[in-house]
Design a protein around this motif. Structure first.
Motif, PDB file in Angstrom:
ATOM      1  N   TRP A 184       0.725  -1.137   0.029  1.00  0.00           N
ATOM      2  CA  TRP A 184       0.066   0.026   0.234  1.00  0.00           C
ATOM      3  C   TRP A 184       0.626   1.154  -0.166  1.00  0.00           C
ATOM      4  CZ3 TRP A 184      -2.876   0.927   5.200  1.00  0.00           C
ATOM      5  CH2 TRP A 184      -2.032   0.853   6.458  1.00  0.00           C
ATOM      6  N   ASP A 185       2.213   1.155   0.479  1.00  0.00           N
ATOM      7  CA  ASP A 185       2.964   2.389   0.314  1.00  0.00           C
ATOM      8  C   ASP A 185       3.519   2.572  -1.012  1.00  0.00           C
ATOM      9  OD1 ASP A 185       4.482  -0.062   1.291  1.00  0.00           O
ATOM     10  OD2 ASP A 185       6.178   1.323   0.856  1.00  0.00           O
ATOM     11  N   GLU A 186       3.239   1.620  -2.149  1.00  0.00           N
ATOM     12  CA  GLU A 186       4.210   1.747  -3.381  1.00  0.00           C
ATOM     13  C   GLU A 186       3.135   2.140  -4.380  1.00  0.00           C
ATOM     14  OE1 GLU A 186       7.216  -1.906  -3.570  1.00  0.00           O
ATOM     15  OE2 GLU A 186       5.117  -2.378  -3.780  1.00  0.00           O
ATOM     16  N   VAL A 187       1.829   2.370  -4.306  1.00  0.00           N
ATOM     17  CA  VAL A 187       0.713   2.375  -5.548  1.00  0.00           C
ATOM     18  C   VAL A 187       0.520   3.891  -5.813  1.00  0.00           C
ATOM     19  CG1 VAL A 187      -0.328   0.239  -4.679  1.00  0.00           C
ATOM     20  CG2 VAL A 187      -1.113   2.262  -3.560  1.00  0.00           C
ATOM     21  N   HIS A 188       0.999   4.906  -4.839  1.00  0.00           N
ATOM     22  CA  HIS A 188       0.391   6.329  -5.170  1.00  0.00           C
ATOM     23  C   HIS A 188       1.060   6.929  -6.525  1.00  0.00           C
ATOM     24  CE1 HIS A 188      -1.288  10.137  -4.550  1.00  0.00           C
ATOM     25  NE2 HIS A 188      -0.144  10.772  -4.911  1.00  0.00           N
ATOM     26  N   GLU A 189       2.314   6.696  -6.482  1.00  0.00           N
ATOM     27  CA  GLU A 189       2.994   7.265  -7.958  1.00  0.00           C
ATOM     28  C   GLU A 189       2.470   6.398  -9.283  1.00  0.00           C
ATOM     29  OE1 GLU A 189       7.311   6.462  -7.762  1.00  0.00           O
ATOM     30  OE2 GLU A 189       7.508   8.674  -7.869  1.00  0.00           O
ATOM     31  N   VAL A 190       2.491   5.420  -9.279  1.00  0.00           N
ATOM     32  CA  VAL A 190       1.800   4.588 -10.356  1.00  0.00           C
ATOM     33  C   VAL A 190       0.265   4.917 -10.564  1.00  0.00           C
ATOM     34  CG1 VAL A 190       1.358   2.413 -11.492  1.00  0.00           C
ATOM     35  CG2 VAL A 190       3.153   2.556  -9.823  1.00  0.00           C
ATOM     36  N   ALA A 191      -0.481   5.148  -9.406  1.00  0.00           N
ATOM     37  CA  ALA A 191      -1.976   5.420  -9.768  1.00  0.00           C
ATOM     38  C   ALA A 191      -2.097   7.004 -10.434  1.00  0.00           C
ATOM     39  CB  ALA A 191      -2.560   5.270  -8.523  1.00  0.00           C
ATOM     40  N   GLU A 192      -0.882   7.659 -10.055  1.00  0.00           N
ATOM     41  CA  GLU A 192      -1.173   9.041 -10.375  1.00  0.00           C
ATOM     42  C   GLU A 192      -0.873   9.063 -11.848  1.00  0.00           C
ATOM     43  OE1 GLU A 192      -0.623  12.697  -8.862  1.00  0.00           O
ATOM     44  OE2 GLU A 192      -1.926  11.502  -7.690  1.00  0.00           O
ATOM     45  N   GLN A 193      -0.077   8.180 -12.562  1.00  0.00           N
ATOM     46  CA  GLN A 193      -0.080   8.064 -13.911  1.00  0.00           C
ATOM     47  C   GLN A 193      -1.398   7.469 -14.288  1.00  0.00           C
ATOM     48  OE1 GLN A 193       3.911   6.750 -15.441  1.00  0.00           O
ATOM     49  NE2 GLN A 193       4.502   6.408 -13.306  1.00  0.00           N
ATOM     50  N   LEU A 194      -1.954   6.192 -14.035  1.00  0.00           N
ATOM     51  CA  LEU A 194      -2.909   5.597 -14.375  1.00  0.00           C
ATOM     52  C   LEU A 194      -4.061   6.250 -14.525  1.00  0.00           C
ATOM     53  CD1 LEU A 194      -1.917   2.131 -12.993  1.00  0.00           C
ATOM     54  CD2 LEU A 194      -2.108   2.401 -15.476  1.00  0.00           C
ATOM     55  N   GLU A 195      -4.292   7.091 -13.440  1.00  0.00           N
ATOM     56  CA  GLU A 195      -5.520   8.020 -13.447  1.00  0.00           C
ATOM     57  C   GLU A 195      -5.934   8.786 -14.648  1.00  0.00           C
ATOM     58  OE1 GLU A 195      -5.130  10.421  -9.777  1.00  0.00           O
ATOM     59  OE2 GLU A 195      -3.845  11.604 -11.310  1.00  0.00           O
ATOM     60  N   HIS A 196      -4.962   9.026 -15.541  1.00  0.00           N
ATOM     61  CA  HIS A 196      -5.123   9.847 -16.656  1.00  0.00           C
ATOM     62  C   HIS A 196      -5.535   8.998 -17.936  1.00  0.00           C
ATOM     63  CE1 HIS A 196      -3.858  13.368 -14.465  1.00  0.00           C
ATOM     64  NE2 HIS A 196      -2.831  12.655 -14.152  1.00  0.00           N
ATOM     65  N   ILE A 197      -5.566   7.605 -17.700  1.00  0.00           N
ATOM     66  CA  ILE A 197      -5.820   7.044 -19.054  1.00  0.00           C
ATOM     67  C   ILE A 197      -7.504   7.112 -19.283  1.00  0.00           C
ATOM     68  CG2 ILE A 197      -6.079   4.756 -20.097  1.00  0.00           C
ATOM     69  CD1 ILE A 197      -3.067   5.324 -19.335  1.00  0.00           C
ATOM     70  N   LYS A 198      -7.636   7.268 -20.557  1.00  0.00           N
ATOM     71  CA  LYS A 198      -8.932   7.652 -20.961  1.00  0.00           C
ATOM     72  C   LYS A 198      -9.509   6.667 -21.685  1.00  0.00           C
ATOM     73  CE  LYS A 198      -8.237  12.688 -21.010  1.00  0.00           C
ATOM     74  NZ  LYS A 198      -6.855  12.630 -20.089  1.00  0.00           N
ATOM     75  N   SER A 199     -10.360   5.972 -21.045  1.00  0.00           N
ATOM     76  CA  SER A 199     -11.199   4.827 -21.697  1.00  0.00           C
ATOM     77  C   SER A 199     -12.287   4.649 -20.656  1.00  0.00           C
ATOM     78  CB  SER A 199     -10.259   3.664 -21.778  1.00  0.00           C
ATOM     79  OG  SER A 199     -11.005   2.618 -22.306  1.00  0.00           O
ATOM     80  N   PRO A 200     -13.431   4.942 -20.889  1.00  0.00           N
ATOM     81  CA  PRO A 200     -14.632   4.568 -19.939  1.00  0.00           C
ATOM     82  C   PRO A 200     -14.817   3.018 -19.734  1.00  0.00           C
ATOM     83  CG  PRO A 200     -15.297   6.147 -21.380  1.00  0.00           C
ATOM     84  CD  PRO A 200     -13.983   5.854 -21.908  1.00  0.00           C
ATOM     85  N   LYS A 201     -14.733   2.303 -20.807  1.00  0.00           N
ATOM     86  CA  LYS A 201     -14.846   0.800 -20.822  1.00  0.00           C
ATOM     87  C   LYS A 201     -13.778   0.396 -19.961  1.00  0.00           C
ATOM     88  CE  LYS A 201     -15.274  -3.369 -23.332  1.00  0.00           C
ATOM     89  NZ  LYS A 201     -15.791  -4.113 -24.470  1.00  0.00           N
ATOM     90  N   LEU A 202     -12.605   0.883 -20.108  1.00  0.00           N
ATOM     91  CA  LEU A 202     -11.333   0.183 -19.206  1.00  0.00           C
ATOM     92  C   LEU A 202     -11.789   0.192 -17.527  1.00  0.00           C
ATOM     93  CD1 LEU A 202      -8.553  -0.552 -18.637  1.00  0.00           C
ATOM     94  CD2 LEU A 202      -7.747   1.843 -18.973  1.00  0.00           C
ATOM     95  N   ILE A 203     -12.457   1.602 -17.369  1.00  0.00           N
ATOM     96  CA  ILE A 203     -12.744   1.564 -16.007  1.00  0.00           C
ATOM     97  C   ILE A 203     -13.641   0.804 -15.553  1.00  0.00           C
ATOM     98  CG2 ILE A 203     -13.401   3.447 -14.181  1.00  0.00           C
ATOM     99  CD1 ILE A 203     -10.241   3.349 -14.957  1.00  0.00           C
ATOM    100  N   ASN A 204     -14.783   0.847 -16.364  1.00  0.00           N
ATOM    101  CA  ASN A 204     -15.914  -0.133 -15.978  1.00  0.00           C
ATOM    102  C   ASN A 204     -15.603  -1.603 -15.716  1.00  0.00           C
ATOM    103  OD1 ASN A 204     -17.861   1.956 -15.708  1.00  0.00           O
ATOM    104  ND2 ASN A 204     -18.318   1.625 -18.042  1.00  0.00           N
ATOM    105  N   GLN A 205     -14.790  -1.957 -16.898  1.00  0.00           N
ATOM    106  CA  GLN A 205     -14.465  -3.378 -16.578  1.00  0.00           C
ATOM    107  C   GLN A 205     -13.387  -3.611 -15.426  1.00  0.00           C
ATOM    108  OE1 GLN A 205     -16.597  -4.398 -19.068  1.00  0.00           O
ATOM    109  NE2 GLN A 205     -15.402  -6.194 -19.381  1.00  0.00           N
ATOM    110  N   LEU A 206     -12.559  -2.625 -15.317  1.00  0.00           N
ATOM    111  CA  LEU A 206     -11.654  -2.780 -13.939  1.00  0.00           C
ATOM    112  C   LEU A 206     -12.343  -3.055 -12.710  1.00  0.00           C
ATOM    113  CD1 LEU A 206      -8.777  -2.756 -13.315  1.00  0.00           C
ATOM    114  CD2 LEU A 206      -8.757  -0.333 -12.871  1.00  0.00           C
ATOM    115  N   ASP A 207     -13.497  -2.154 -12.688  1.00  0.00           N
ATOM    116  CA  ASP A 207     -14.303  -2.056 -11.348  1.00  0.00           C
ATOM    117  C   ASP A 207     -14.909  -3.575 -11.033  1.00  0.00           C
ATOM    118  OD1 ASP A 207     -15.754  -0.805  -9.492  1.00  0.00           O
ATOM    119  OD2 ASP A 207     -17.222   0.012 -10.875  1.00  0.00           O
ATOM    120  N   ALA A 208     -15.651  -3.930 -12.524  1.00  0.00           N
ATOM    121  CA  ALA A 208     -16.103  -5.444 -12.430  1.00  0.00           C
ATOM    122  C   ALA A 208     -15.140  -6.428 -11.870  1.00  0.00           C
ATOM    123  CB  ALA A 208     -16.823  -5.626 -13.605  1.00  0.00           C
TER     124      ALA A 208
END
Lengths: 218, 218
Positions: free
Chosen positions: A93-117
């Motif tokens: 849990w102490d390693e995720v922030h930096e990478v998530a800062e990059q991943l949060e900018h990926i644009k694809s609604p389908k990607l996020i919906n599928q990831l959520d599921a």
DNA sequence: ATAAATTTTTAGACTAACCTAAAAAATATA
DNA sequence: TATATTTTTTAGGTTAGTCTAAAAATTTAT
């Protein structure tokens, strides 16, 4: 659509608004983003033209409903990716922030919906922060700082206030884990340190720690 | 470290070098990236200063060993993400490219190593293209175009030459799937169309299709 | 309430990555 | 080989996002 930089500003304003009520000052944004106030003024004008913030000179900014939804969606992506990294790719849990800062900018609604599921619709990220739903709504639970518990009271550890890797690694070392029950055995008046029990272990923690740990009162 | 844009140039040069031997021309890069030759000249100078390409005015560019490794790593990331999207998030093979174009720029060695493991170290992407290893080495298998098969010969369908979503959707519609055995039943001299069998079905395909499907001879 | 301190904005400049138009070099053609 | 065509480079300009320094507005303190 918003640029990488615009998204970072939106996210920052969103976070600052969560604990402030008033308009967010140029300086506050600049400090958070480690940039200069003049840069913030420029960007805030652009965001205002794009109708995601209300901006009046010298008065700070507030997100519009549209801006809030847009920002919440970025936070949603950030936190879903954090869950993915921890649950599926064995990040701590102490390693995720930096990478998530990059991943949060990926644009694809389908990607996020599928990831959520794929993650079975998680409600909280690895630090205990709530994940906004598709409409940008946050379900805030009533949580308190561990430091507010009295002797012999207990609660479930549900989150951290400081999510720096130093603090998170410290918690790992002490064996303090989200989801576990914490009981206050003693409260030292002198320095406000606590004797607590967690998972059948007893340990002593300072007030500084107790001020950074959220618990849900049982 | 390389910018988003620099990475796109490197990747493009890498792909162009795979089928050309000679130095890659400014125009070829510009065409591929849908930009102008003058922009390419600018960028190529910068890449040359960063020692990822060799550039001599009017002579085109070639990747250095370092440039090749860097580019292969981007391709590796792209293809691993494509596998992830198809295998874990139920994307179809014609939907993955755009998203992978974004994901390939995420910078985190741990992320890619863990993703690789999570996917059980795949060797090929959903279109049959090989995934470079950690050192940037590509294992190229001997594959041939379906159009080179003679009557009664057969092979395993291992890849596509054209990976446009139109073509991929067409293959889906026809029931042509990677990994399946294809047998040529008839070869029509007149228009070079083929009668083939795949998964116990017989179908007729045009020469254009046969020229875009790779098979591994059995 | 006026002066001092702080915050915010403006003005002007920089870099990356692109562009257009013109010049220069290389290649193809007569 | 001389000329025409194509390719590539150069020169100069644009935009996004940043910066510094100075000016203006606001807030704080006396």
């Amino acid at each position: 659509m918003f640029t990488h930089s615009e998204e970072n500003y939106l996210k920052t304003i969103y976070h600052l608004e969560l604990d402030s009520e008033k308009g967010i000052s140029t300086n506050a944004i600049a400090k958070q983003l480690e940039t200069k106030a003049s840069s913030v003024t420029d960007m805030v004008k652009k965001l205002s033209e794009k109708e995601v913030v209300i901006y009046k000179k010298y008065k700070g900014v507030t997100l519009t409903a549209f801006g809030k939804k847009t920002a919440a969606n970025i936070v949603r992506k950030h936190r879903l990716w954090e869950v993915f990294l921890v649950e599926k790719l064995n990040f701590s849990w102490d390693e995720v922030h930096e990478v998530a800062e990059q991943l949060e900018h990926i644009k694809s609604p389908k990607l996020i919906n599928q990831l959520d599921a794929f993650l079975s619709f998680p409600t909280h990220d690895p630090h205990g922060d709530p994940i906004p739903d598709k409409n940008g709504n946050l379900k805030t639970i009533e949580k308190s700082l561990l430091s507010t518990l009295q002797k012999n009271e207990c609660g479930i550890c549900v989150g951290v206030d400081d999510s720096s890797s130093e603090f998170l690694q410290f918690l790992d070392k002490k064996g303090i884990i989200l989801g576990e029950k914490i009981t206050v055995l003693e409260k030292e008046e002198f320095d406000d340190s606590l004797q607590i029990s967690i998972q059948d272990k007893k340990l002593s923690i300072s007030n500084k720690i107790a001020n950074n740990l959220y618990i849900k009162k049982a």
